[in-house]
Design an enzyme around this catalytic site. Structure first.
Site, short mmCIF file in Angstrom:
data_model
loop_
_atom_site.label_atom_id
_atom_site.label_comp_id
_atom_site.label_asym_id
_atom_site.label_seq_id
_atom_site.Cartn_x
_atom_site.Cartn_y
_atom_site.Cartn_z
N ASN A 108 0.82 -1.21 0.00
CA ASN A 108 0.00 0.00 0.00
C ASN A 108 0.86 1.26 0.00
O ASN A 108 0.59 2.20 -0.75
CB ASN A 108 -0.89 0.02 1.25
CG ASN A 108 -2.31 -0.43 0.94
OD1 ASN A 108 -2.69 -0.53 -0.23
ND2 ASN A 108 -3.07 -0.71 1.97
N PHE B 55 -4.55 4.03 12.17
CA PHE B 55 -5.03 3.22 11.04
C PHE B 55 -4.44 3.74 9.74
O PHE B 55 -4.43 4.95 9.50
CB PHE B 55 -6.56 3.24 10.97
CG PHE B 55 -7.22 2.48 12.08
CD1 PHE B 55 -7.13 1.10 12.14
CD2 PHE B 55 -7.91 3.14 13.08
CE1 PHE B 55 -7.72 0.38 13.17
CE2 PHE B 55 -8.51 2.44 14.11
CZ PHE B 55 -8.42 1.06 14.16
N GLU B 56 -3.96 2.82 8.92
CA GLU B 56 -3.25 3.23 7.70
C GLU B 56 -4.10 4.09 6.77
O GLU B 56 -3.57 4.89 6.01
CB GLU B 56 -2.75 2.01 6.94
CG GLU B 56 -3.87 1.12 6.40
CD GLU B 56 -3.31 -0.10 5.69
OE1 GLU B 56 -2.69 -0.93 6.38
OE2 GLU B 56 -3.48 -0.22 4.48
N ALA B 57 -5.41 3.92 6.81
CA ALA B 57 -6.26 4.67 5.88
C ALA B 57 -6.37 6.14 6.24
O ALA B 57 -6.90 6.94 5.47
CB ALA B 57 -7.64 4.04 5.81
N GLY B 58 -5.88 6.53 7.43
CA GLY B 58 -5.85 7.95 7.72
C GLY B 58 -6.03 8.40 9.16
O GLY B 58 -5.52 9.43 9.56
#
Lengths: 322, 262
Positions: A108, B55-58
């Site tokens: 990612n 969390f990696e998404a933000g």
């Protein structure tokens, strides 16, 4: 620049016709369970787009449907799943196992760095990530594919940093032909406001040659200019605006609606099998003429009421999720 | 105060508690979907109230009220300090060196804690394809330490992974150094049968503890590589307080506690 003045607001069908030729390199916004431009995906499938080259980080059912519908030739990605709703995109898995698509794996962070480099206008970006991984050693694309337009000539290059001597991986940048994102609010000129996590939408849009934004609301210019620090994409980068309320269904759109567990469980159940996936496509994509008709099919107002986000939390806390 | 151990608990609950106990107070934690979320939410509600969940998404330092089903779930936004996106979190938090502990899982885990989340069989013609790295490879490369969570089956624990998505100790004590990762590495593997740790000298996994109801020999039989069980003792069971918080506060909807991890 006259293009700024043209009317960018158009229908889904016009936007797909005008900006997505067969064979285009396309990047779609969102992240696993949130803000994928699903209405746009359905329209691409209805218009039977072919040979698309998808680039992204962690897509979900958006890519899975396109792959299953036969619209995709190759993908560059890090992950394809709906997380707790489905641990892998079933059509992606089958297409890889059957050799029906070409694929290239990065992590990612690897993919978003490639996209960010594209947005910055530089040819590559150095990183420590993926060192020690087989992502450095195994290549998915053939030498033939590597000669094609918009495909990097190498997957990556390992080198010692010229300043410190530490090992780094150099990743080639990506600049998709088109990026399509689903945002909460856009003004009529194209300035974009996204609430909640941006995921990679910002960089994906800025890396692309053309940008299409589907959205929940189109507002007057002044409304977004009061707080420009809350906006993430300047108007001149946006080529088309399509208003599609609930356009990310079955995925969530922070502060507007939650994901639809019932639909997602159903999707993962049906998409595992060729015949039932075809029935699903016929019913929900080919069998409807508009996104409004689709929303009726998935349960209409009653369903949408259940998904509606709580104003403070930004999601639906009472939603049944199992 | 004397610890009161719970008498009734499921395997998922035991694993969630084991994951939570790996988190120390004030640590910055990179959590993924499933057990890592249960573990970090439990830790935040018990012994590590000041741990920061990323969390990696933000979302950075959210105070979860409802269990997320995705690292990009709107639920991860609640009371967060900042909410940006993947590039910011991966580069300025993870690669910049701020993650104390990252959680990982995968389809295969080998003797050196390397993880396969990509495919079984030949890469070009895989027998089974998995979703791919996602953030797993990044967390494995760039965290100060990692904890792996896995279902314990012989086929999932081979001597060597078919494909290394996320590097552990790679091939021994010097593996990460040679690869250009002179930091980090896995500390433990929490499985459905026990907890594996890594030998200081060889960096091979050994059995540190077996869960109640399982013997060390059974764990060895269900491991594809030669597993040292000489140091194994029984896993400390969950306390009544931990189980209560897990059931009433962390996952009352039984999203992960009921379903099991795949």
């Amino acid at each position: 620049m006259e293009t700024h003045l043209e009317d960018k607001v158009m229908s889904l069908s016009e936007a797909v016709k005008k900006f997505i030729p067969d064979g285009a390199q396309v990047s779609l916004g969102g992240f696993t369970a949130q803000r994928h431009p699903m209405a746009f995906v359905h329209e691409m499938i209805r218009q039977k787009k072919k040979d698309l080259h998808l680039v992204g980080h962690s897509p979900g059912g958006d890519w899975d449907m396109l792959i299953g519908a036969g619209c995709v030739k190759r993908v560059e990605l890090a992950y394809e799943a709906d997380e707790a709703f489905g641990r892998i995109g079933p059509r992606f898995r089958l297409a890889v196992q059957r050799g029906e698509i070409e694929w290239e794996d990065y992590s990612n962070f690897g993919m978003v760095q490639r996209i960010a480099a594209g947005a910055m206008g530089i040819p590559f970006i150095p990183t420590y990530t993926m060192l020690g991984s087989d992502m450095l050693k195994k290549e998915g694309f053939s030498a033939e594919t590597r000669k094609l337009r918009k495909v990097p000539s190498k997957k990556l290059v390992l080198m010692d940093c010229p300043f410190t001597g530490s090992k780094v991986a150099l990743l080639p940048s990506v600049q998709p032909d088109v990026t399509v994102i689903h945002a909460q609010v856009v003004d009529a000129q194209g300035t974009v406001r996204i609430y909640g996590q941006n995921f990679g939408d910002d960089q994906q849009a800025k890396a692309a040659d053309k940008v299409i934004v589907t959205c929940e609301e189109v507002v007057q210019l002044e409304e977004l200019r009061d707080y420009p620090e809350h906006n993430c994409i300047p108007f001149f980068r946006v080529n088309a605006i399509v208003k599609v309320p609930y356009g990310a269904h079955p995925y969530a759109c922070y502060r507007y609606y939650d994901y639809d567990p019932e639909f997602l469980h159903m999707y993962h159940d049906k998409a595992r099998d060729d015949a039932s996936f075809k029935v699903l496509l016929d019913e929900y994509v080919y069998g409807v003429k508009s996104w409004g008709e689709y929303l009726e099919k998935i349960g209409g107002d009653e369903k949408l009421k259940k998904l509606k986000a709580d104003k403070l939390l930004g999601y639906a806390p009472k939603l049944k999720r199992r | 105060m004397e610890k009161k151990y719970a008498k009734n608990f499921s395997l998922m609950e035991l694993m969630a508690v084991a994951a939570a106990r790996e988190i120390r107070d004030h640590e910055i934690v990179f959590a993924g979907t499933g057990l890592p979320m249960l573990g970090s939410m439990l830790a935040q509600n018990t012994h590590a109230q000041n741990c920061v969940i990323v969390f990696e998404a933000g979302a950075v330092d959210c105070k979860l009220a409802h269990l997320p089903m995705s690292v990009g779930d709107p639920r991860t936004m609640r009371m967060a300090s900042t909410a940006t996106g993947l590039f910011d979190v991966f580069s300025t938090v993870l690669q910049r060196g701020w993650i104390d502990v990252g959680f990982l899982s995968g389809a295969q885990i080998d003797a050196y804690g390397n993880i396969n989340a990509t495919c079984i069989g030949d890469y070009k013609k895989p027998k089974v394809r998995f979703p791919g790295s996602g953030g797993s490879g990044d967390i494995a490369c760039l965290s100060k330490r990692t904890i792996i969570i896995a279902v314990h089956e012989k086929r999932r624990f081979p001597e060597r992974c078919d494909y290394i998505t996320s590097p552990g100790w790679i091939d021994g004590p010097d593996g990460r150094n040679k690869a250009g990762l002179p930091w980090g590495g896995p500390e433990a593997i929490i499985t459905t049968m026990g907890v594996l740790k890594f030998d200081e000298k060889t960096k091979r996994a050994y059995l540190a503890s077996y869960h109640p109801g399982v013997t060390a020999e059974q764990v060895k039989e269900n491991t594809g590589f030669d597993l040292d069980i000489s140091r194994a003792e029984e896993t400390e069971p969950p306390t009544e307080a931990e189980i209560k918080i897990l059931r009433e506060k962390v996952d009352p909807e039984l999203i992960f506690l009921k379903k099991g991890e795949d």
